[in-house]
Motif scaffolding. Structure first.
Motif, mmCIF file in Angstrom:
data_model
loop_
_atom_site.group_PDB
_atom_site.id
_atom_site.type_symbol
_atom_site.label_atom_id
_atom_site.label_comp_id
_atom_site.label_asym_id
_atom_site.label_seq_id
_atom_site.Cartn_x
_atom_site.Cartn_y
_atom_site.Cartn_z
ATOM 1 N N PRO A 150 0.819 -1.220 0.000
ATOM 2 C CA PRO A 150 0.000 0.000 0.000
ATOM 3 C C PRO A 150 0.852 1.268 0.000
ATOM 4 O O PRO A 150 1.711 1.448 0.859
ATOM 5 N N VAL A 151 0.594 2.114 -0.982
ATOM 6 C CA VAL A 151 1.247 3.423 -1.056
ATOM 7 C C VAL A 151 0.165 4.476 -1.258
ATOM 8 O O VAL A 151 -0.638 4.386 -2.192
ATOM 9 N N PHE A 152 0.165 5.466 -0.387
ATOM 10 C CA PHE A 152 -0.739 6.606 -0.474
ATOM 11 C C PHE A 152 0.145 7.816 -0.743
ATOM 12 O O PHE A 152 0.991 8.179 0.077
ATOM 13 N N ALA A 153 -0.024 8.431 -1.909
ATOM 14 C CA ALA A 153 0.876 9.503 -2.313
ATOM 15 C C ALA A 153 0.180 10.404 -3.319
ATOM 16 O O ALA A 153 -1.008 10.226 -3.613
ATOM 17 N N ARG A 154 0.930 11.364 -3.869
ATOM 18 C CA ARG A 154 0.336 12.319 -4.814
ATOM 19 C C ARG A 154 0.383 11.833 -6.258
ATOM 20 O O ARG A 154 -0.287 12.403 -7.112
#
Length: 213
Positions: free
Chosen positions: A121-125
């Motif tokens: 899981p990666v939460f980024a722009r």
């Protein structure tokens, strides 16, 4: 850094939707819309924050952090720009292998296909194919700002497809109790009961504002 065992303090948070936590905590603890999951469907993740600050064009400290963060932590990154990637497939793979729960980054990554395939899981722009440099040394686990929210090491980070919420470590017990109470109340309320209560509340607001119809 908090004095109690942070991993133990994070137990149970992945069972609570970010929508419930947002209702309890308010807007100030919710990261902005730009911090979003980079692949779907993403599982809800939760863990104590391991904080990283990366200046413009540099990703050295995130690369250092993956070898120092404890299993179960969420690595939260303050980035100085949106021109270079903070991490790629191998960095995410090592973080995953070491038990890091997720990355939450106010910046960009690359190798998204690899990251998606491994299920990290990666939460980024967003994504960009060019990597940053590795020169700037910064302290780890200091206060950072990510998605408009101040994050300290040990704060509880909960992230899912709705967004990212930060629970201040000192408020964890209070927030957990309020979130569980809210969830229990909602679970015990039928849609018919909710609709009646909702209409009564909305109609009162309309009347108070002089609406007729």
């Amino acid at each position: 850094m908090a004095d109690v065992n942070e991993a133990a303090a994070a137990v149970g948070w992945a069972d609570i939707p970010t929508t419930t936590l947002a209702d309890v905590l308010g807007r100030a603890q919710v990261m902005d819309i730009g911090i979003r999951p980079l692949w779907q469907p993403v599982p809800r993740v939760a863990g104590p924050a391991f904080t990283v600050r990366c200046p413009p064009g540099d990703n050295l400290m995130l690369h250092a952090a993956i070898h120092r963060a404890e299993p179960g932590t969420v690595i939260v990154v303050e980035s100085g720009d949106l021109d270079y990637a903070l991490a790629g497939g191998n960095v995410c793979a090592v973080a995953q292998r070491r038990g890091v729960a997720a990355f939450v980054a106010d910046g960009l990554i690359r190798d998204l296909a690899e990251v998606r395939a491994m299920g990290f899981p990666v939460f980024a722009r967003g994504v960009i194919p060019i990597p940053g440099g590795k020169r700037a040394v910064e302290p780890l686990n200091v206060e950072v700002r990510c998605g408009g929210v101040s994050v300290n090491a040990g704060d509880i980070v909960v992230a899912d497809e709705e967004g990212v919420v930060v629970v201040p470590f000192a408020r964890r017990d209070e927030v957990m109790a309020a979130a569980r109470a809210k969830s229990a109340k909602e679970a015990g309320e039928s849609l018919d009961a909710w609709e009646r209560t909702h209409r009564t509340r909305i109609d009162k607001i309309l009347r108070d504002q002089g609406f007729e119809g």
